[in-house]
Design a protein around this motif. Structure first.
Motif, PDB file in Angstrom:
ATOM      1  N   LEU A 160       0.929  -1.231   0.111  1.00  0.00           N
ATOM      2  CA  LEU A 160       0.061  -0.112   0.118  1.00  0.00           C
ATOM      3  C   LEU A 160       0.968   1.227  -0.104  1.00  0.00           C
ATOM      4  O   LEU A 160       0.721   2.193  -0.753  1.00  0.00           O
ATOM      5  CB  LEU A 160      -0.829  -0.112   1.119  1.00  0.00           C
ATOM      6  CG  LEU A 160      -2.216  -1.214   1.212  1.00  0.00           C
ATOM      7  CD1 LEU A 160      -2.603  -1.077   2.622  1.00  0.00           C
ATOM      8  CD2 LEU A 160      -3.285  -1.038  -0.138  1.00  0.00           C
ATOM      9  N   ASP A 161       2.055   1.281   0.710  1.00  0.00           N
ATOM     10  CA  ASP A 161       2.863   2.485   0.948  1.00  0.00           C
ATOM     11  C   ASP A 161       3.704   2.546  -0.493  1.00  0.00           C
ATOM     12  O   ASP A 161       3.703   3.574  -1.221  1.00  0.00           O
ATOM     13  CB  ASP A 161       3.812   2.253   1.823  1.00  0.00           C
ATOM     14  CG  ASP A 161       3.253   2.341   3.323  1.00  0.00           C
ATOM     15  OD1 ASP A 161       2.102   2.953   3.659  1.00  0.00           O
ATOM     16  OD2 ASP A 161       4.165   1.740   4.162  1.00  0.00           O
ATOM     17  N   ALA A 162       3.882   1.556  -1.233  1.00  0.00           N
ATOM     18  CA  ALA A 162       4.580   1.414  -2.575  1.00  0.00           C
ATOM     19  C   ALA A 162       3.358   2.046  -3.481  1.00  0.00           C
ATOM     20  O   ALA A 162       3.873   3.102  -4.471  1.00  0.00           O
ATOM     21  CB  ALA A 162       4.950   0.065  -3.052  1.00  0.00           C
ATOM     22  N   ALA A 163       2.358   1.615  -3.489  1.00  0.00           N
ATOM     23  CA  ALA A 163       1.237   2.153  -4.514  1.00  0.00           C
ATOM     24  C   ALA A 163       0.988   3.698  -4.221  1.00  0.00           C
ATOM     25  O   ALA A 163       0.843   4.474  -5.221  1.00  0.00           O
ATOM     26  CB  ALA A 163      -0.257   1.529  -4.149  1.00  0.00           C
ATOM     27  N   PRO A 170      -3.945   7.623  -3.416  1.00  0.00           N
ATOM     28  CA  PRO A 170      -3.791   8.879  -2.603  1.00  0.00           C
ATOM     29  C   PRO A 170      -3.307   8.555  -1.279  1.00  0.00           C
ATOM     30  O   PRO A 170      -3.937   7.597  -0.646  1.00  0.00           O
ATOM     31  CB  PRO A 170      -5.166   9.355  -2.780  1.00  0.00           C
ATOM     32  CG  PRO A 170      -6.116   8.261  -2.853  1.00  0.00           C
ATOM     33  CD  PRO A 170      -5.257   7.286  -3.734  1.00  0.00           C
ATOM     34  N   SER A 171      -2.272   9.425  -0.775  1.00  0.00           N
ATOM     35  CA  SER A 171      -1.844   9.180   0.456  1.00  0.00           C
ATOM     36  C   SER A 171      -3.097   9.151   1.633  1.00  0.00           C
ATOM     37  O   SER A 171      -2.894   8.614   2.693  1.00  0.00           O
ATOM     38  CB  SER A 171      -0.825  10.047   0.826  1.00  0.00           C
ATOM     39  OG  SER A 171      -1.278  11.517   0.918  1.00  0.00           O
ATOM     40  N   ASP A 172      -4.062  10.007   1.389  1.00  0.00           N
ATOM     41  CA  ASP A 172      -5.131  10.042   2.322  1.00  0.00           C
ATOM     42  C   ASP A 172      -5.872   8.615   2.669  1.00  0.00           C
ATOM     43  O   ASP A 172      -6.271   8.291   3.717  1.00  0.00           O
ATOM     44  CB  ASP A 172      -5.947  11.343   2.166  1.00  0.00           C
ATOM     45  CG  ASP A 172      -6.748  11.316   0.799  1.00  0.00           C
ATOM     46  OD1 ASP A 172      -6.295  10.541   0.082  1.00  0.00           O
ATOM     47  OD2 ASP A 172      -7.771  11.923   0.788  1.00  0.00           O
ATOM     48  N   ALA A 173      -5.854   8.169   1.587  1.00  0.00           N
ATOM     49  CA  ALA A 173      -6.758   6.743   1.357  1.00  0.00           C
ATOM     50  C   ALA A 173      -5.883   5.878   2.286  1.00  0.00           C
ATOM     51  O   ALA A 173      -6.457   5.152   3.133  1.00  0.00           O
ATOM     52  CB  ALA A 173      -6.996   6.164   0.258  1.00  0.00           C
ATOM     53  N   ARG A 174      -4.651   5.871   2.260  1.00  0.00           N
ATOM     54  CA  ARG A 174      -3.519   4.993   2.903  1.00  0.00           C
ATOM     55  C   ARG A 174      -3.747   5.227   4.444  1.00  0.00           C
ATOM     56  O   ARG A 174      -3.769   4.489   5.066  1.00  0.00           O
ATOM     57  CB  ARG A 174      -2.358   5.188   2.202  1.00  0.00           C
ATOM     58  CG  ARG A 174      -1.270   4.399   3.215  1.00  0.00           C
ATOM     59  CD  ARG A 174      -1.254   3.002   3.405  1.00  0.00           C
ATOM     60  NE  ARG A 174      -0.264   2.428   4.433  1.00  0.00           N
ATOM     61  CZ  ARG A 174      -0.518   2.489   5.753  1.00  0.00           C
ATOM     62  NH1 ARG A 174      -1.673   2.881   6.242  1.00  0.00           N
ATOM     63  NH2 ARG A 174       0.378   2.003   6.500  1.00  0.00           N
ATOM     64  N   GLN A 175      -3.704   6.796   4.658  1.00  0.00           N
ATOM     65  CA  GLN A 175      -3.594   7.176   6.008  1.00  0.00           C
ATOM     66  C   GLN A 175      -4.896   6.942   6.656  1.00  0.00           C
ATOM     67  O   GLN A 175      -5.006   6.691   8.144  1.00  0.00           O
ATOM     68  CB  GLN A 175      -3.226   8.583   6.059  1.00  0.00           C
ATOM     69  CG  GLN A 175      -2.070   8.986   5.598  1.00  0.00           C
ATOM     70  CD  GLN A 175      -0.793   8.350   6.108  1.00  0.00           C
ATOM     71  OE1 GLN A 175      -0.624   8.034   7.481  1.00  0.00           O
ATOM     72  NE2 GLN A 175       0.088   7.508   5.471  1.00  0.00           N
ATOM     73  N   ALA A 176      -5.844   6.378   6.202  1.00  0.00           N
ATOM     74  CA  ALA A 176      -7.215   6.124   6.669  1.00  0.00           C
ATOM     75  C   ALA A 176      -7.172   4.837   7.294  1.00  0.00           C
ATOM     76  O   ALA A 176      -8.154   4.670   8.023  1.00  0.00           O
ATOM     77  CB  ALA A 176      -8.273   6.425   5.621  1.00  0.00           C
ATOM     78  N   LEU A 177      -6.101   3.972   7.018  1.00  0.00           N
ATOM     79  CA  LEU A 177      -6.146   2.588   7.352  1.00  0.00           C
ATOM     80  C   LEU A 177      -5.172   2.493   8.579  1.00  0.00           C
ATOM     81  O   LEU A 177      -4.009   2.573   8.281  1.00  0.00           O
ATOM     82  CB  LEU A 177      -5.479   1.829   6.328  1.00  0.00           C
ATOM     83  CG  LEU A 177      -5.485   0.255   6.438  1.00  0.00           C
ATOM     84  CD1 LEU A 177      -7.091  -0.215   6.638  1.00  0.00           C
ATOM     85  CD2 LEU A 177      -4.763  -0.590   5.065  1.00  0.00           C
ATOM     86  N   ALA A 178      -5.838   2.325   9.666  1.00  0.00           N
ATOM     87  CA  ALA A 178      -4.921   2.238  11.061  1.00  0.00           C
ATOM     88  C   ALA A 178      -4.352   0.730  10.993  1.00  0.00           C
ATOM     89  O   ALA A 178      -5.115  -0.310  10.739  1.00  0.00           O
ATOM     90  CB  ALA A 178      -5.820   2.269  12.014  1.00  0.00           C
ATOM     91  N   VAL A 179      -3.224   0.728  11.437  1.00  0.00           N
ATOM     92  CA  VAL A 179      -2.510  -0.478  11.559  1.00  0.00           C
ATOM     93  C   VAL A 179      -1.928  -0.804  12.971  1.00  0.00           C
ATOM     94  O   VAL A 179      -0.951   0.120  13.379  1.00  0.00           O
ATOM     95  CB  VAL A 179      -1.575  -0.993  10.623  1.00  0.00           C
ATOM     96  CG1 VAL A 179      -0.613  -2.211  10.808  1.00  0.00           C
ATOM     97  CG2 VAL A 179      -2.010  -0.641   9.147  1.00  0.00           C
ATOM     98  N   GLU A 180      -2.461  -1.554  13.742  1.00  0.00           N
ATOM     99  CA  GLU A 180      -1.994  -2.009  15.079  1.00  0.00           C
ATOM    100  C   GLU A 180      -1.902  -3.530  15.218  1.00  0.00           C
ATOM    101  O   GLU A 180      -2.685  -4.205  14.921  1.00  0.00           O
ATOM    102  CB  GLU A 180      -3.023  -1.364  16.201  1.00  0.00           C
ATOM    103  CG  GLU A 180      -3.048   0.048  16.281  1.00  0.00           C
ATOM    104  CD  GLU A 180      -1.761   0.621  16.643  1.00  0.00           C
ATOM    105  OE1 GLU A 180      -0.962   0.054  17.369  1.00  0.00           O
ATOM    106  OE2 GLU A 180      -1.532   2.127  16.526  1.00  0.00           O
ATOM    107  N   GLY A 181      -0.991  -3.954  16.248  1.00  0.00           N
ATOM    108  CA  GLY A 181      -0.672  -5.342  16.423  1.00  0.00           C
ATOM    109  C   GLY A 181      -1.637  -5.960  17.717  1.00  0.00           C
ATOM    110  O   GLY A 181      -1.740  -7.035  17.902  1.00  0.00           O
TER     111      GLY A 181
END
Length: 194
Positions: A160-163, A170-181
């Motif tokens: 996703l970061d590469a896309a 768009p970076s805002d769509a990627r930033q909307a996806l929270a990632v946690e463990g």
């Protein structure tokens, strides 16, 4: 909360444990679980965790999954002739039967106030990417998240970061996806995003 995840347990016991813990975390926060309705795999574990904590669990099940040919397919896919062939979780608070996978995704999207993916396979990715695409197209503004158990989603996050980096997303769509463990950390971020 709409949760996408595998109908199999995966290769690591930590996947099933995390799914159960996520369901329990939903219950502690008094959130309903909307999911694909299965009793097996991570789907069953997240439902079991939510039910154990007293949450409402809504399963959305395409009619095809209950047909004999689908049951036979699940037996073949598992490689175990003794595999339980019933699909639906027996303790659903609410069961919604639909006619197709498209209808299933639409109902799950309509009923959830956020989207979370736990480890899973092709179906999980299909559901996640549709919700992410809808967010990119401003068809909804609900939060999205990945529960990254043992780094399962690390290659996906790198993609996703590469896309974004290569100009395909768009970076805002990627930033909307929270990632946690951890379940509670992810749910806290999703609550902040609301």
């Amino acid at each position: 909360m709409t949760v996408f995840c595998g109908s199999r347990d995966g290769a690591r016991p930590s996947y099933r444990a995390a799914a159960f813990a996520f369901g329990a975390a939903l219950a502690r926060r008094r959130l309903d679980l909307v999911y694909g309705g299965a009793k097996n795999g991570l789907m069953g574990a997240v439902a079991d965790g939510a039910l154990a904590g007293g949450a409402r669990v809504i399963g959305v099940i395409p009619a095809w999954f209950e047909r004999p040919e689908a049951r036979e397919g699940r037996q073949r896919a598992s490689g175990d002739a003794q595999v339980v062939t019933e699909f639906a979780h027996p303790r659903l608070s609410e069961r919604i039967d639909v006619q197709s996978m498209h209808a299933r995704k639409a109902v799950m999207a309509e009923r959830g106030d956020a989207f979370v993916a736990l480890p899973g396979g092709f179906g999980t990715m299909d559901e996640l990417f549709e919700a992410l695409t809808w967010r990119q197209l401003a068809m909804h503004d609900r939060p999205l998240g990945l529960l990254d158990v043992d780094g399962y989603f690390s290659p996906l996050v790198a993609f996703l970061d590469a896309a974004v980096r290569e100009g395909f997303a768009p970076s805002d769509a990627r930033q909307a996806l929270a990632v946690e463990g951890e379940p509670d950390a992810l749910l806290a971020r999703l609550e902040e995003a609301r």
